[in-house]
Design a protein around this motif. Structure first.
Motif, PDB file in Angstrom:
ATOM      1  N   LEU A 257     -25.147  24.670 -30.826  1.00 16.47           N
ATOM      2  CA  LEU A 257     -24.691  24.242 -32.153  1.00 16.47           C
ATOM      3  C   LEU A 257     -23.779  25.345 -32.686  1.00 16.47           C
ATOM      4  O   LEU A 257     -24.247  26.419 -33.091  1.00 16.47           O
ATOM      5  N   ARG A 258     -22.486  25.077 -32.660  1.00 16.91           N
ATOM      6  CA  ARG A 258     -21.492  26.088 -33.057  1.00 16.91           C
ATOM      7  C   ARG A 258     -21.001  25.772 -34.465  1.00 16.91           C
ATOM      8  O   ARG A 258     -20.413  24.707 -34.703  1.00 16.91           O
ATOM      9  N   PRO A 259     -21.252  26.662 -35.428  1.00 12.27           N
ATOM     10  CA  PRO A 259     -20.877  26.373 -36.821  1.00 12.27           C
ATOM     11  C   PRO A 259     -19.365  26.292 -36.982  1.00 12.27           C
ATOM     12  O   PRO A 259     -18.626  27.160 -36.513  1.00 12.27           O
ATOM     13  N   ARG A 260     -18.892  25.254 -37.640  1.00 14.75           N
ATOM     14  CA  ARG A 260     -17.453  25.097 -37.852  1.00 14.75           C
ATOM     15  C   ARG A 260     -16.917  26.171 -38.787  1.00 14.75           C
ATOM     16  O   ARG A 260     -15.742  26.542 -38.712  1.00 14.75           O
TER      17      ARG A 260
ATOM     18  N   ALA B 240     -27.842  23.608 -41.858  1.00 13.31           N
ATOM     19  CA  ALA B 240     -27.616  22.209 -41.490  1.00 13.31           C
ATOM     20  C   ALA B 240     -28.788  21.678 -40.670  1.00 13.31           C
ATOM     21  O   ALA B 240     -29.281  20.567 -40.910  1.00 13.31           O
ATOM     22  N   LEU B 241     -29.262  22.468 -39.712  1.00 13.79           N
ATOM     23  CA  LEU B 241     -30.370  22.030 -38.866  1.00 13.79           C
ATOM     24  C   LEU B 241     -31.654  21.875 -39.672  1.00 13.79           C
ATOM     25  O   LEU B 241     -32.508  21.042 -39.345  1.00 13.79           O
ATOM     26  N   GLU B 242     -31.806  22.641 -40.741  1.00 13.96           N
ATOM     27  CA  GLU B 242     -33.003  22.531 -41.574  1.00 13.96           C
ATOM     28  C   GLU B 242     -33.122  21.168 -42.257  1.00 13.96           C
ATOM     29  O   GLU B 242     -34.201  20.811 -42.744  1.00 13.96           O
ATOM     30  N   LYS B 243     -32.054  20.364 -42.245  1.00 15.88           N
ATOM     31  CA  LYS B 243     -32.138  19.003 -42.773  1.00 15.88           C
ATOM     32  C   LYS B 243     -32.890  18.078 -41.821  1.00 15.88           C
ATOM     33  O   LYS B 243     -33.313  16.992 -42.222  1.00 15.88           O
ATOM     34  N   LEU B 244     -33.062  18.515 -40.578  1.00 14.89           N
ATOM     35  CA  LEU B 244     -33.681  17.679 -39.548  1.00 14.89           C
ATOM     36  C   LEU B 244     -35.030  18.196 -39.085  1.00 14.89           C
ATOM     37  O   LEU B 244     -35.748  17.487 -38.381  1.00 14.89           O
ATOM     38  N   VAL B 245     -35.384  19.442 -39.437  1.00 15.03           N
ATOM     39  CA  VAL B 245     -36.644  20.041 -38.991  1.00 15.03           C
ATOM     40  C   VAL B 245     -37.323  20.716 -40.183  1.00 15.03           C
ATOM     41  O   VAL B 245     -36.652  21.179 -41.106  1.00 15.03           O
ATOM     42  N   PRO B 246     -38.671  20.812 -40.182  1.00 24.43           N
ATOM     43  CA  PRO B 246     -39.372  21.463 -41.292  1.00 24.43           C
ATOM     44  C   PRO B 246     -39.516  22.973 -41.132  1.00 24.43           C
ATOM     45  O   PRO B 246     -40.220  23.603 -41.924  1.00 24.43           O
ATOM     46  N   GLN B 247     -38.860  23.551 -40.137  1.00 21.07           N
ATOM     47  CA  GLN B 247     -39.002  24.983 -39.885  1.00 21.07           C
ATOM     48  C   GLN B 247     -37.909  25.800 -40.584  1.00 21.07           C
ATOM     49  O   GLN B 247     -36.863  25.279 -40.968  1.00 21.07           O
ATOM     50  N   ASP B 248     -38.177  27.090 -40.704  1.00 19.38           N
ATOM     51  CA  ASP B 248     -37.226  28.053 -41.276  1.00 19.38           C
ATOM     52  C   ASP B 248     -36.267  28.484 -40.168  1.00 19.38           C
ATOM     53  O   ASP B 248     -36.566  29.400 -39.394  1.00 19.38           O
ATOM     54  N   ILE B 249     -35.116  27.820 -40.088  1.00 18.41           N
ATOM     55  CA  ILE B 249     -34.128  28.154 -39.064  1.00 18.41           C
ATOM     56  C   ILE B 249     -33.251  29.313 -39.539  1.00 18.41           C
ATOM     57  O   ILE B 249     -32.870  30.180 -38.751  1.00 18.41           O
TER      58      ILE B 249
ATOM     59  N   ARG C 191     -25.602  14.750 -33.519  1.00 12.02           N
ATOM     60  CA  ARG C 191     -24.206  14.377 -33.789  1.00 12.02           C
ATOM     61  C   ARG C 191     -24.098  13.515 -35.048  1.00 12.02           C
ATOM     62  O   ARG C 191     -23.144  13.650 -35.826  1.00 12.02           O
ATOM     63  N   ALA C 192     -25.087  12.648 -35.263  1.00  5.13           N
ATOM     64  CA  ALA C 192     -25.048  11.768 -36.433  1.00  5.13           C
ATOM     65  C   ALA C 192     -25.207  12.536 -37.738  1.00  5.13           C
ATOM     66  O   ALA C 192     -24.641  12.140 -38.764  1.00  5.13           O
ATOM     67  N   HIS C 193     -25.950  13.628 -37.708  1.00  3.33           N
ATOM     68  CA  HIS C 193     -26.298  14.321 -38.958  1.00  3.33           C
ATOM     69  C   HIS C 193     -25.638  15.685 -39.134  1.00  3.33           C
ATOM     70  O   HIS C 193     -25.541  16.170 -40.267  1.00  3.33           O
ATOM     71  N   LEU C 194     -25.207  16.330 -38.049  1.00  2.00           N
ATOM     72  CA  LEU C 194     -24.729  17.710 -38.148  1.00  2.00           C
ATOM     73  C   LEU C 194     -23.268  17.899 -37.768  1.00  2.00           C
ATOM     74  O   LEU C 194     -22.754  19.019 -37.829  1.00  2.00           O
ATOM     75  N   SER C 195     -22.580  16.835 -37.400  1.00  2.08           N
ATOM     76  CA  SER C 195     -21.215  17.007 -36.879  1.00  2.08           C
ATOM     77  C   SER C 195     -20.261  17.625 -37.895  1.00  2.08           C
ATOM     78  O   SER C 195     -19.314  18.319 -37.511  1.00  2.08           O
TER      79      SER C 195
ATOM     80  N   ALA D 145     -20.960  19.990 -39.974  1.00  2.96           N
ATOM     81  CA  ALA D 145     -21.230  21.425 -40.059  1.00  2.96           C
ATOM     82  C   ALA D 145     -21.096  22.144 -38.726  1.00  2.96           C
ATOM     83  O   ALA D 145     -20.822  23.345 -38.692  1.00  2.96           O
ATOM     84  N   CYS D 146     -21.326  21.415 -37.616  1.00  7.46           N
ATOM     85  CA  CYS D 146     -21.410  22.064 -36.307  1.00  7.46           C
ATOM     86  C   CYS D 146     -20.635  21.291 -35.251  1.00  7.46           C
ATOM     87  O   CYS D 146     -20.594  20.054 -35.269  1.00  7.46           O
ATOM     88  N   GLU D 147     -20.088  22.023 -34.318  1.00 12.36           N
ATOM     89  CA  GLU D 147     -19.658  21.427 -33.053  1.00 12.36           C
ATOM     90  C   GLU D 147     -20.890  21.405 -32.157  1.00 12.36           C
ATOM     91  O   GLU D 147     -21.508  22.445 -31.920  1.00 12.36           O
ATOM     92  N   ILE D 148     -21.252  20.229 -31.688  1.00 12.45           N
ATOM     93  CA  ILE D 148     -22.448  20.089 -30.859  1.00 12.45           C
ATOM     94  C   ILE D 148     -22.007  19.983 -29.413  1.00 12.45           C
ATOM     95  O   ILE D 148     -21.309  19.041 -29.025  1.00 12.45           O
ATOM     96  N   VAL D 149     -22.386  20.973 -28.613  1.00 15.03           N
ATOM     97  CA  VAL D 149     -21.909  21.089 -27.241  1.00 15.03           C
ATOM     98  C   VAL D 149     -23.073  20.867 -26.286  1.00 15.03           C
ATOM     99  O   VAL D 149     -24.064  21.612 -26.305  1.00 15.03           O
ATOM    100  N   SER D 150     -22.960  19.836 -25.458  1.00 16.18           N
ATOM    101  CA  SER D 150     -23.969  19.609 -24.419  1.00 16.18           C
ATOM    102  C   SER D 150     -23.731  20.586 -23.276  1.00 16.18           C
ATOM    103  O   SER D 150     -22.621  20.701 -22.761  1.00 16.18           O
ATOM    104  N   LEU D 151     -24.787  21.303 -22.882  1.00 20.90           N
ATOM    105  CA  LEU D 151     -24.686  22.288 -21.800  1.00 20.90           C
ATOM    106  C   LEU D 151     -25.255  21.690 -20.519  1.00 20.90           C
ATOM    107  O   LEU D 151     -26.127  22.257 -19.870  1.00 20.90           O
ATOM    108  N   ALA D 152     -24.733  20.512 -20.160  1.00 19.72           N
ATOM    109  CA  ALA D 152     -25.234  19.786 -18.989  1.00 19.72           C
ATOM    110  C   ALA D 152     -24.873  20.479 -17.678  1.00 19.72           C
ATOM    111  O   ALA D 152     -25.383  20.097 -16.623  1.00 19.72           O
ATOM    112  N   ASP D 153     -24.006  21.480 -17.748  1.00 22.16           N
ATOM    113  CA  ASP D 153     -23.610  22.218 -16.541  1.00 22.16           C
ATOM    114  C   ASP D 153     -24.507  23.424 -16.283  1.00 22.16           C
ATOM    115  O   ASP D 153     -24.171  24.293 -15.480  1.00 22.16           O
ATOM    116  N   ARG D 154     -25.666  23.454 -16.931  1.00 26.10           N
ATOM    117  CA  ARG D 154     -26.592  24.572 -16.757  1.00 26.10           C
ATOM    118  C   ARG D 154     -27.940  24.075 -16.249  1.00 26.10           C
ATOM    119  O   ARG D 154     -28.417  23.008 -16.649  1.00 26.10           O
TER     120      ARG D 154
END
Length: 381
Positions: free
Chosen positions: A65-68, A78-87, A137-141, A143-152
């Motif tokens: 998750l790369r901040p714009r 931004a991620l704190e909108k989707l999780v109850p933890q202190d990010i 992607r639906a909620h954070l795009s 604020a963030c570039e969301i990059v799938s690291l499928a090559d790892r």
């Protein structure tokens, strides 16, 4: 071999290594995965507890998750909108356990979130990774570039000998503490390393470029302390550690409080905290944090040596007609030489020392509610 939806099973970058080492392969989360090797589940489990085990967890999802704005704090908020933890409170070089919640307070998935200084690194469960990426992607795009690291690929090295084994290839490993995470050079390869895992043991998870994964796994397995470990022992190890398996012990119908995961919700996100609420399902979860929930995940120790498996119905006594809950994970604990289980009970019956009964093959077997983990963890703090 086909997945449950009749599509061909995917293969991880370590697939050829599994076959070469005699793995028995099974379908799991759409992948062809090793359930055990020639040593067998029992020996693999005990070897991980006494030495070190190498697990292929490349089927899991890895995302950046790369901040714009260029500020990692903005990605965290931004991620704190989707999780109850202190990010926001995750320091650079550290990671934290979290959960995606839905509007009813249920859990869409659980995940790990690391602060790499300029972006967040996220690992999600294999069966949920496509939905999780779409959710982000639906909620954070904005604020963030969301990059799938499928090559790892992703490799877990777990057990009391994990540090010494990894230190031969990465001198920095020795200085890492539990939940430290970030870029490290491992055997000359640029990797992401966290001191964490899913067994209750000290250990590491290593994200490595796919084309370097087999060589790195082979280098680790060249150490006589390290054996390859399949899904069978991975499951018995995490059960002994009292760790939830998504889709079994937690799911969209269970809240963090019901799942006995309230420890993962930091004070700042709770009632009265500076950033309380603001996530999906917050009203229900915050109310349960204050008032409790009507049911709760509990640790269970069956009498005798017969395992009580997932799905077994639980009753308050040996003759009760109405069930009170069910077992969500259960099996034999090789480290304890005894069966263990987890399940949901009414909170009034979830106190340690309470006896409940499971119906197994037409008989009611007693189980005692016990503290978790069943086997003490050995994290390096």
């Amino acid at each position: 071999m086909l997945a449950s939806d009749n599509s061909p099973l995917k293969q991880t970058p370590l697939h050829a290594l599994h076959l070469a080492r005699g793995a028995r392969m099974v379908p799991f989360a759409g992948y062809d995965m090793p359930v055990q090797y020639t040593a067998g589940v029992l020996k693999e489990h005990l070897h991980t507890r006494s030495h070190a085990g190498l697990f292929d967890v490349s089927h899991m999802g890895q995302l950046a998750l790369r901040p714009r704005s260029g500020k990692v704090a903005d990605a965290a908020l931004a991620l704190e909108k989707l999780v109850p933890q202190d990010i926001l409170g995750i320091a650079p070089g550290r990671q934290r356990y979290a959960q995606f919640t839905n509007q009813d307070g249920g859990l869409l998935d659980d995940l790990m979130v690391a602060n790499f200084g300029d972006h967040l690194f996220v690992v999600v469960n294999a069966a949920c990774k496509d939905e999780d990426e779409a959710h982000l992607r639906a909620h954070l795009s904005d604020a963030c570039e969301i990059v799938s690291l499928a090559d790892r690929a992703l490799i877990a090295l777990q057990g009391p000998k994990a540090e010494s084994a990894l230190a031969k290839l990465c001198a920095d490993a020795v200085a890492m503490k539990f939940m430290d995470a970030g870029p490290r050079r491992v055997d000359g390869v640029d990797c992401f390393v966290s001191r964490s895992g899913y067994t209750g043991e000290d250990g590491f998870e290593i994200s490595v470029p796919s084309d370097k994964a087999e060589a790195l796994a082979t280098a680790l397995l060249d150490n006589p302390d390290v054996l390859p470990i399949g899904l069978g022992a991975r499951d018995s190890l995490r059960l002994e550690a009292g760790l939830c398996l998504y889709g079994h012990d937690i799911d969209t119908t269970t809240t963090p409080v019901e799942g006995a995961l309230e420890w993962s919700v930091q004070k700042v996100r709770r009632n009265g905290g500076a950033r309380a609420g603001g996530f999906q399902g917050a009203d229900k979860i915050l109310a349960q944090l204050t008032q409790g929930a009507s049911r709760r995940r509990a640790g269970l120790r069956p009498d005798g040596r017969a395992p009580v498996r997932e799905g077994a119905v639980l009753f308050a006594d040996a003759t009760a007609a109405e069930p009170i809950g069910k077992v969500t994970s259960g099996g034999f604990g090789p480290s304890l030489n005894a069966p263990v289980a987890m399940g949901y009970l009414p909170t009034s019956l979830a106190a340690i020392g309470t006896t409940v009964f499971a119906e197994v093959r037409g008989q009611r077997l007693p189980l005692k509610v016990v503290a978790m983990p069943f086997v003490a963890n050995t994290y390096k703090r």
